[in-house]
Write a protein that holds these residues in place. Structure first.
Motif, PDB file in Angstrom:
ATOM      1  N   PRO A   1       7.386   7.173  -5.433  1.00 29.43           N
ATOM      2  CA  PRO A   1       6.875   8.234  -4.794  1.00 29.43           C
ATOM      3  C   PRO A   1       6.108   8.638  -5.998  1.00 29.43           C
ATOM      4  CG  PRO A   1       9.314   8.482  -5.432  1.00 29.43           C
ATOM      5  CD  PRO A   1       8.984   7.095  -5.453  1.00 29.43           C
ATOM      6  N   GLN A   2       6.133   8.401  -7.306  1.00 33.07           N
ATOM      7  CA  GLN A   2       5.327   9.126  -8.448  1.00 33.07           C
ATOM      8  C   GLN A   2       3.826   8.381  -8.140  1.00 33.07           C
ATOM      9  OE1 GLN A   2       5.750  11.098 -10.680  1.00 33.07           O
ATOM     10  NE2 GLN A   2       4.048  10.579 -12.048  1.00 33.07           N
ATOM     11  N   PHE A   3       3.793   7.121  -7.948  1.00 33.61           N
ATOM     12  CA  PHE A   3       2.397   6.746  -7.718  1.00 33.61           C
ATOM     13  C   PHE A   3       1.925   6.930  -6.328  1.00 33.61           C
ATOM     14  CE2 PHE A   3       4.356   2.948 -10.465  1.00 33.61           C
ATOM     15  CZ  PHE A   3       4.010   3.867 -11.406  1.00 33.61           C
ATOM     16  N   LEU A   4       2.722   7.046  -5.443  1.00 30.59           N
ATOM     17  CA  LEU A   4       2.257   7.465  -3.884  1.00 30.59           C
ATOM     18  C   LEU A   4       1.520   8.786  -4.335  1.00 30.59           C
ATOM     19  CD1 LEU A   4       5.059   6.173  -1.687  1.00 30.59           C
ATOM     20  CD2 LEU A   4       2.621   5.394  -1.869  1.00 30.59           C
ATOM     21  N   GLU A   5       2.458   9.769  -4.678  1.00 29.92           N
ATOM     22  CA  GLU A   5       1.912  11.339  -4.828  1.00 29.92           C
ATOM     23  C   GLU A   5       0.606  11.408  -5.443  1.00 29.92           C
ATOM     24  OE1 GLU A   5       5.083  14.245  -4.967  1.00 29.92           O
ATOM     25  OE2 GLU A   5       3.928  15.453  -6.125  1.00 29.92           O
ATOM     26  N   ARG A   6       0.712  10.564  -6.501  1.00 31.92           N
ATOM     27  CA  ARG A   6      -0.697  10.720  -7.506  1.00 31.92           C
ATOM     28  C   ARG A   6      -1.892  10.347  -7.012  1.00 31.92           C
ATOM     29  NH1 ARG A   6      -0.957  11.737 -12.516  1.00 31.92           N
ATOM     30  NH2 ARG A   6      -1.842   9.680 -13.280  1.00 31.92           N
ATOM     31  N   GLY A   7      -1.657   9.452  -5.796  1.00 37.11           N
ATOM     32  CA  GLY A   7      -2.969   8.743  -5.206  1.00 37.11           C
ATOM     33  C   GLY A   7      -3.345   7.589  -5.795  1.00 37.11           C
ATOM     34  N   VAL A   8      -2.634   6.857  -6.450  1.00 36.07           N
ATOM     35  CA  VAL A   8      -2.895   5.646  -7.350  1.00 36.07           C
ATOM     36  C   VAL A   8      -3.558   4.534  -6.149  1.00 36.07           C
ATOM     37  CG1 VAL A   8      -2.356   3.608  -8.392  1.00 36.07           C
ATOM     38  CG2 VAL A   8      -1.349   5.689  -8.882  1.00 36.07           C
ATOM     39  N   TRP A   9      -2.970   4.521  -4.790  1.00 41.04           N
ATOM     40  CA  TRP A   9      -3.547   3.791  -4.103  1.00 41.04           C
ATOM     41  C   TRP A   9      -4.477   4.162  -3.112  1.00 41.04           C
ATOM     42  CZ3 TRP A   9      -0.763  -0.637  -4.555  1.00 41.04           C
ATOM     43  CH2 TRP A   9       0.668  -0.599  -5.250  1.00 41.04           C
ATOM     44  N   ASN A  10      -5.430   3.250  -2.848  1.00 39.04           N
ATOM     45  CA  ASN A  10      -6.751   3.650  -1.850  1.00 39.04           C
ATOM     46  C   ASN A  10      -6.184   2.530  -0.521  1.00 39.04           C
ATOM     47  OD1 ASN A  10      -7.698   5.372  -3.476  1.00 39.04           O
ATOM     48  ND2 ASN A  10      -9.515   4.049  -3.848  1.00 39.04           N
ATOM     49  N   GLU A  11      -6.855   2.850   0.516  1.00 34.33           N
ATOM     50  CA  GLU A  11      -6.669   1.786   1.785  1.00 34.33           C
ATOM     51  C   GLU A  11      -8.189   1.254   1.790  1.00 34.33           C
ATOM     52  OE1 GLU A  11      -5.425   3.698   5.043  1.00 34.33           O
ATOM     53  OE2 GLU A  11      -3.275   3.663   4.590  1.00 34.33           O
ATOM     54  N   LEU A  12      -7.827  -0.141   1.898  1.00 39.32           N
ATOM     55  CA  LEU A  12      -8.919  -0.996   2.165  1.00 39.32           C
ATOM     56  C   LEU A  12      -8.997  -1.874   3.365  1.00 39.32           C
ATOM     57  CD1 LEU A  12     -11.652  -2.408   0.794  1.00 39.32           C
ATOM     58  CD2 LEU A  12     -10.031  -4.194   0.251  1.00 39.32           C
ATOM     59  N   THR A  13     -10.037  -1.864   4.169  1.00 43.71           N
ATOM     60  CA  THR A  13     -10.009  -2.511   5.198  1.00 43.71           C
ATOM     61  C   THR A  13     -10.776  -3.923   5.009  1.00 43.71           C
ATOM     62  OG1 THR A  13     -10.097  -0.490   6.817  1.00 43.71           O
ATOM     63  CG2 THR A  13     -10.899  -2.629   7.824  1.00 43.71           C
ATOM     64  N   TRP A  14     -10.054  -4.784   5.174  1.00 47.61           N
ATOM     65  CA  TRP A  14     -10.593  -6.367   4.870  1.00 47.61           C
ATOM     66  C   TRP A  14      -9.782  -7.345   5.555  1.00 47.61           C
ATOM     67  CZ3 TRP A  14      -7.904  -9.816   1.264  1.00 47.61           C
ATOM     68  CH2 TRP A  14      -8.585 -11.032   1.051  1.00 47.61           C
ATOM     69  N   ALA A  15     -10.741  -8.202   6.090  1.00 46.83           N
ATOM     70  CA  ALA A  15     -10.084  -9.291   6.912  1.00 46.83           C
ATOM     71  C   ALA A  15      -9.218  -8.802   8.207  1.00 46.83           C
ATOM     72  CB  ALA A  15      -9.105 -10.350   5.949  1.00 46.83           C
ATOM     73  N   SER A  16      -9.823  -7.834   8.769  1.00 46.12           N
ATOM     74  CA  SER A  16      -9.349  -7.247   9.942  1.00 46.12           C
ATOM     75  C   SER A  16      -7.983  -6.652   9.986  1.00 46.12           C
ATOM     76  CB  SER A  16      -9.408  -7.850  11.197  1.00 46.12           C
ATOM     77  OG  SER A  16      -9.213  -9.539  11.064  1.00 46.12           O
ATOM     78  N   ARG A  17      -7.652  -6.314   8.760  1.00 52.70           N
ATOM     79  CA  ARG A  17      -6.471  -5.662   8.411  1.00 52.70           C
ATOM     80  C   ARG A  17      -6.664  -4.391   7.375  1.00 52.70           C
ATOM     81  NH1 ARG A  17      -2.570 -10.376   6.541  1.00 52.70           N
ATOM     82  NH2 ARG A  17      -4.108 -11.707   7.513  1.00 52.70           N
ATOM     83  N   THR A  18      -5.660  -3.373   7.240  1.00 54.65           N
ATOM     84  CA  THR A  18      -5.883  -2.485   6.261  1.00 54.65           C
ATOM     85  C   THR A  18      -4.752  -2.668   5.113  1.00 54.65           C
ATOM     86  OG1 THR A  18      -6.665  -0.691   7.880  1.00 54.65           O
ATOM     87  CG2 THR A  18      -5.536   0.101   5.756  1.00 54.65           C
ATOM     88  N   ILE A  19      -5.182  -2.697   3.878  1.00 55.29           N
ATOM     89  CA  ILE A  19      -4.478  -3.066   2.772  1.00 55.29           C
ATOM     90  C   ILE A  19      -4.468  -1.816   1.797  1.00 55.29           C
ATOM     91  CG2 ILE A  19      -3.954  -4.625   0.792  1.00 55.29           C
ATOM     92  CD1 ILE A  19      -5.590  -6.653   2.848  1.00 55.29           C
ATOM     93  N   ARG A  20      -3.278  -1.542   1.232  1.00 53.55           N
ATOM     94  CA  ARG A  20      -3.180  -0.439   0.387  1.00 53.55           C
ATOM     95  C   ARG A  20      -3.489  -1.286  -1.046  1.00 53.55           C
ATOM     96  NH1 ARG A  20       1.547   2.492  -1.153  1.00 53.55           N
ATOM     97  NH2 ARG A  20       2.564   0.751  -0.546  1.00 53.55           N
ATOM     98  N   ILE A  21      -4.071  -0.852  -1.769  1.00 55.84           N
ATOM     99  CA  ILE A  21      -4.438  -1.548  -3.149  1.00 55.84           C
ATOM    100  C   ILE A  21      -4.349  -0.309  -4.287  1.00 55.84           C
ATOM    101  CG2 ILE A  21      -6.064  -2.942  -2.086  1.00 55.84           C
ATOM    102  CD1 ILE A  21      -8.388  -1.291  -3.132  1.00 55.84           C
ATOM    103  N   PRO A  22      -4.005  -0.853  -5.422  1.00 57.06           N
ATOM    104  CA  PRO A  22      -3.912  -0.041  -6.609  1.00 57.06           C
ATOM    105  C   PRO A  22      -5.232   0.212  -7.181  1.00 57.06           C
ATOM    106  CG  PRO A  22      -3.171  -2.205  -7.350  1.00 57.06           C
ATOM    107  CD  PRO A  22      -3.584  -2.431  -5.691  1.00 57.06           C
ATOM    108  N   ALA A  23      -5.808   1.413  -6.958  1.00 50.90           N
ATOM    109  CA  ALA A  23      -7.472   1.543  -7.280  1.00 50.90           C
ATOM    110  C   ALA A  23      -7.732   2.374  -8.260  1.00 50.90           C
ATOM    111  CB  ALA A  23      -7.890   1.874  -5.873  1.00 50.90           C
ATOM    112  N   ARG A  24      -6.842   3.675  -8.433  1.00 48.42           N
ATOM    113  CA  ARG A  24      -7.207   4.640  -9.218  1.00 48.42           C
ATOM    114  C   ARG A  24      -6.481   4.366 -10.631  1.00 48.42           C
ATOM    115  NH1 ARG A  24      -7.019   9.236  -4.822  1.00 48.42           N
ATOM    116  NH2 ARG A  24      -8.961   8.510  -3.672  1.00 48.42           N
ATOM    117  N   PHE A  25      -7.409   3.721 -11.608  1.00 48.20           N
ATOM    118  CA  PHE A  25      -6.527   3.783 -13.048  1.00 48.20           C
ATOM    119  C   PHE A  25      -6.954   5.187 -13.778  1.00 48.20           C
ATOM    120  CE2 PHE A  25     -11.005   2.145 -13.276  1.00 48.20           C
ATOM    121  CZ  PHE A  25     -11.671   3.126 -14.142  1.00 48.20           C
ATOM    122  N   ALA A  26      -7.396   6.102 -13.333  1.00 50.78           N
ATOM    123  CA  ALA A  26      -7.610   7.449 -13.749  1.00 50.78           C
ATOM    124  C   ALA A  26      -7.812   8.584 -12.845  1.00 50.78           C
ATOM    125  CB  ALA A  26      -8.735   7.560 -14.991  1.00 50.78           C
ATOM    126  N   GLN A  27      -7.177   9.642 -13.032  1.00 55.52           N
ATOM    127  CA  GLN A  27      -7.586  10.955 -12.268  1.00 55.52           C
ATOM    128  C   GLN A  27      -8.275  11.779 -12.820  1.00 55.52           C
ATOM    129  OE1 GLN A  27      -6.068  10.927  -9.310  1.00 55.52           O
ATOM    130  NE2 GLN A  27      -4.389   9.221  -9.463  1.00 55.52           N
TER     131      GLN A  27
END
Lengths: 407, 402
Positions: A338-364
């Motif tokens: 919940p810590q990383f989810l609430e902070r918005g570490v994850w972005n969603e990426l649409t690739w290879a006709s699916r949506t994948i959650r990726i650890p994108a934000r190394f800084a806020q």
């Protein structure tokens, strides 16, 4: 933040994270690959466990937000096009296979007010300049690998290549520092990054141990030893593993005291061990106020207590009591924390006709956000658009380059 | 030619490793870095070795010098009202403020970004902590880099499948996170030059660590597979890994699974490696155990370093898994000028590490020693905070600069 900065990355394993950090910070990054695809496309893991030039998760992870083109830079047309292309970029990043291998910067005259960054595995003029360097070689040379793993078995690296991460992250700094110099007086800069030295950051004080008059210690096996007592960092718990750092002295001793008090409250050590002041352990040991048996007792009690509890239970208690204890999360734990989810570490990426959650934000940032604008480029995805747009090549010329294997 | 950050001023409120190491990058790049310490609660890094000649002492830590080289040090009690006022004056002087307290600490002292930007509207500030300034666990979470590694997923991945993880060497996120801090700061400085905008940057060490192992995170989110420990080898490569030398705990890594490297290794070692089972990659993977045993038998005949020299001379990627003693005499490090002499009033001659990159025609600042505790208190209070001798005397009487 780097809006308007244009980066040309000649893709190698070591350049990938550099370009990715710059792209995340807002630069327009174009990655150049040979027509057969960059080395990074052949790095595991692969989508659904099946290999393919468009299936490497490592490539995806480190090339998101970039555009891509192919160019056979060893051909006369490739050299000529690259020479024209670099004139249009603020930053060029490349990596060489060995310290002494020639850098493209030696052949290409860049725009005077630009930054050229070359990553080399070893010193350019040193005795290891001719060494063949792979990721594992860099990690061994860094001093970090030799300190990792159980002493009765070979040293173990992280299963994700780290030399390329260390070198790439260091190159991002070198490029941005060069840009700062360029911003200052308009002078173009050459940056030379030493990959081995970048990886050596992970060896902490190992490189200065001997010269400061200290002996080389044994491999610490993820922890250390005090008075002959093995002090693990990782402890098994009911459903996995937790990390606990037993540290002493005035700064960290109080946390060890709080941890010991908890172990005592739960009945796993005596009052004597649970309520004593562990902070001055080293002087207490020297002067005989405490012995190795008592320290061993604390470690044993801690191990026994952790074994009866889950990662979540231990983590909750550790936070409440301000302890140097945390769960050794596996990737399922990380992805659902919940810590990383609430902070918005994850972005969603649409690739290879699916949506994948990726650890994108190394800084806020208060007034910037690391976004995921596009997946990594498919092989040669933007070649036509870049060569037509930047260098005004005609359709016939583009087709000719393709027919002859230049793109 | 001046250093890239000449003229940039940094107020470094951070402790231990992540923050100080980030600020050392800035000092190497030419920034004027003022580190705030306290003689009653010293930077815990001063209590960590290696100490010069093995003798502990707050002014004897070579690790401290390594991470604080080129900074000025002042002592200041931030918890006192007078100390807080000085911190605000220093903030007005600074372009950048760095801090690594437990998230609630600066808020409680009314020295958070929103307080500081009132005296320096275009301030660029970095807060770094184990798991960030926001989120359900933020306000209470204190910690060290071993915890950052555990929360990033790295610790779980390092070790053998049949044993508990061993985790990385040392407080891993302390070495990873500064790269993201410095990159973010330099990008923010670049933007400020163009737009005049400041910025607040919140960097969680666990999240920075995730970037260095992001392919493992993707393996779970894209494939649904939880990556596991792999020991020292690779499922897809052979020969690949650490092989024993004749010396105690001496290991040489060999990465020769590619056809060209393999053929060179095979020609060099000969003997059992000439077995036809090993001709193809698939053959080598299927017969990994006897192959690794053959290679180990060969490497065991000489030291890890001798193995390295022979293998590299034959065109095979290899290197000893070096530790302190080998690094101390490594000619490549000497050629790179990496270990630099310092002369310190307390510990005398010592060596610390230099930068890991060079820039030309601009240049990084030559390596300097770290400061003594509060060595520059008086000059910084005068020059940077604009205090008079009387102001400084009364701060001293109030106990705010001890």
């Amino acid at each position: 933040m780097l809006a308007g900065i244009r980066v040309l990355e000649l893709s190698s394993r070591e350049t990938m994270l550099a370009g990715s950090i710059l792209a995340d910070l807002g630069a327009d990054v174009i990655v150049v690959e040979p027509p057969g695809g960059a080395d990074g496309r052949r790095l595991e893991p692969f989508l659904d466990g099946l290999p393919g030039l468009e299936r490497s998760l490592t490539w995806q992870a480190l090339n998101r937000n970039k555009r891509g083109m192919t160019l056979a830079i060893e051909t006369p047309d490739g050299v000529a096009l690259l020479r024209d292309l670099v004139q249009r970029f603020d930053v060029v990043i490349e990596a060489t296979a060995s310290g002494s291998a020639p850098s493209l910067a030696d052949d290409l005259s860049l725009r005077p007010s630009s930054v050229h960054c070359t990553i080399r595995p070893f010193a350019q003029n040193g005795p290891k300049a001719g060494y063949l360097a792979t990721d594992l070689v860099l990690m061994a040379a860094s001093g970090a690998l030799g300190m990792m793993g159980d002493p009765d078995r070979p040293p173990v690296p992280l299963p994700v290549p780290q030399g390329m991460m260390e070198a790439g992250a260091e190159a991002a700094i070198a490029v941005l520092a060069s840009l700062a110099a360029l911003d200052g007086d308009g002078t173009g800069q050459r940056a030379d990054v030493n990959g081995r030295l970048a990886a050596m950051v992970g060896a902490f004080s190992t490189p200065v141990t001997i010269s400061s008059g200290n002996p080389e210690g044994p491999r610490p096996a993820g922890g250390g030893s005090i008075a002959g007592v093995n002090m693990p960092t990782v402890y098994p718990c009911a459903d996995g593993f937790v990390v606990a750092t037993l540290a002493f002295g005035s700064a960290w001793g109080p946390m060890t005291n709080r941890l010991a008090a908890w172990v005592h409250e739960e009945g796993f050590i005596t009052e004597e061990l649970g309520l004593r002041d562990w902070a001055p352990l080293l002087s207490d040991l020297q002067e005989g106020r405490v012995g190795a048996a008592q320290l061993q007792g604390l470690v044993d009690g801690l191990s026994a207590m952790f074994a009866t509890r889950s990662k979540d239970e231990i983590w909750r208690e550790a936070r409440e009591r301000s302890l140097l204890v945390a769960p050794a999360m596996d990737m399922a734990d990380v992805a659902t924390s919940p810590q990383f989810l609430e902070r918005g570490v994850w972005n969603e990426l649409t690739w290879a006709s699916r949506t994948i959650r990726i650890p994108a934000r190394f800084a806020q940032f208060s007034n910037y956000s690391i976004t995921t604008r596009r997946p990594a480029p498919m092989l040669s995805q933007h070649t036509n658009e870049i060569l037509a747009g930047e260098l005004s090549l005609s359709q016939d010329e583009l087709q000719a380059l393709f027919v002859h294997g230049v793109i | 030619m001046s250093a890239p950050l000449a003229g940039i001023r940094v107020l470094d409120l951070s402790w231990v490793m992540v923050g100080p190491f980030s600020a050392r990058y800035l000092a190497d790049l030419g920034a004027d870095v003022v580190k705030v310490e306290s003689s009653s609660r010293i930077d815990p890094l001063r209590t960590l070795g290696p100490f010069k000649d093995g003798i502990p002492g707050p002014e004897r830590s070579v690790s401290y010098h390594n991470l604080n080289a080129g900074k000025r040090s002042i002592t200041l009690d931030l918890k006192s009202e007078a100390g807080r006022a000085v911190a605000l004056k220093l903030t007005a002087w600074a372009d950048i403020v760095l801090e690594s307290f437990t998230p609630r600490v600066l808020r409680n002292m009314r020295l958070a970004y929103d307080d500081l930007r009132t005296v320096r509207p275009d301030l660029i500030m970095v807060s770094t902590s184990i798991a960030g300034q926001t989120g359900p666990y933020a306000s209470d979470l204190m910690g060290v880099g071993t915890m950052g590694a555990a929360l990033s997923g790295a610790t779980f991945l390092i070790g053998w499948p049949d044993r508990p993880p061993v985790g990385p060497f040392g407080p891993w996120t302390d070495e990873v996170t500064p790269r993201f801090i410095v990159s973010s700061l330099l990008a923010a400085l670049h933007r400020r030059r163009r737009t005049g905008e400041g910025c607040y940057i919140d960097i969680a060490q666990a999240e920075a660590g995730m970037q260095f192992i992001s392919p493992a995170a993707w393996e779970f989110t894209a494939n649904g597979v939880i990556p596991q420990r792999q020991g020292s080898g690779s499922r897809l490569r052979c020969p690949f890994g650490s092989y024993p030398g004749a010396d105690t705990d001496g290991w040489v890594v060999i990465d020769a699974s590619g056809p060209a490297h393999w053929e060179r290794l095979r020609a060099l070692v000969g003997g059992g490696l000439l077995d036809s089972r090993y001709e193809t990659l698939i053959g080598r993977l299927r017969h990994r155990q006897p192959l690794d045993a053959e290679v180990s038998r060969w490497t065991s005949q000489r030291s890890a370093q001798d193995n390295e020299h022979i293998l590299q001379a034959a065109g095979v990627p290899a290197h000893a898994a070096v530790r302190a003693a080998a690094l101390a005499t490594d000619p490549d490090l000497r050629a790179a000028g990496h270990l630099q002499p310092i002369d310190d009033p307390v510990i005398g001659d010592a060596e610390i590490e230099g930068p890991r990159f060079a820039i030309a025609p601009s240049s990084l600042h030559p390596v300097r020693r770290g400061p003594l505790i509060g060595e520059h208190t008086y000059e910084v209070l005068r020059e940077c905070a604009g205090l008079s001798d009387e102001d400084i005397a009364s701060l001293g009487e109030a106990g705010a600069i001890a």
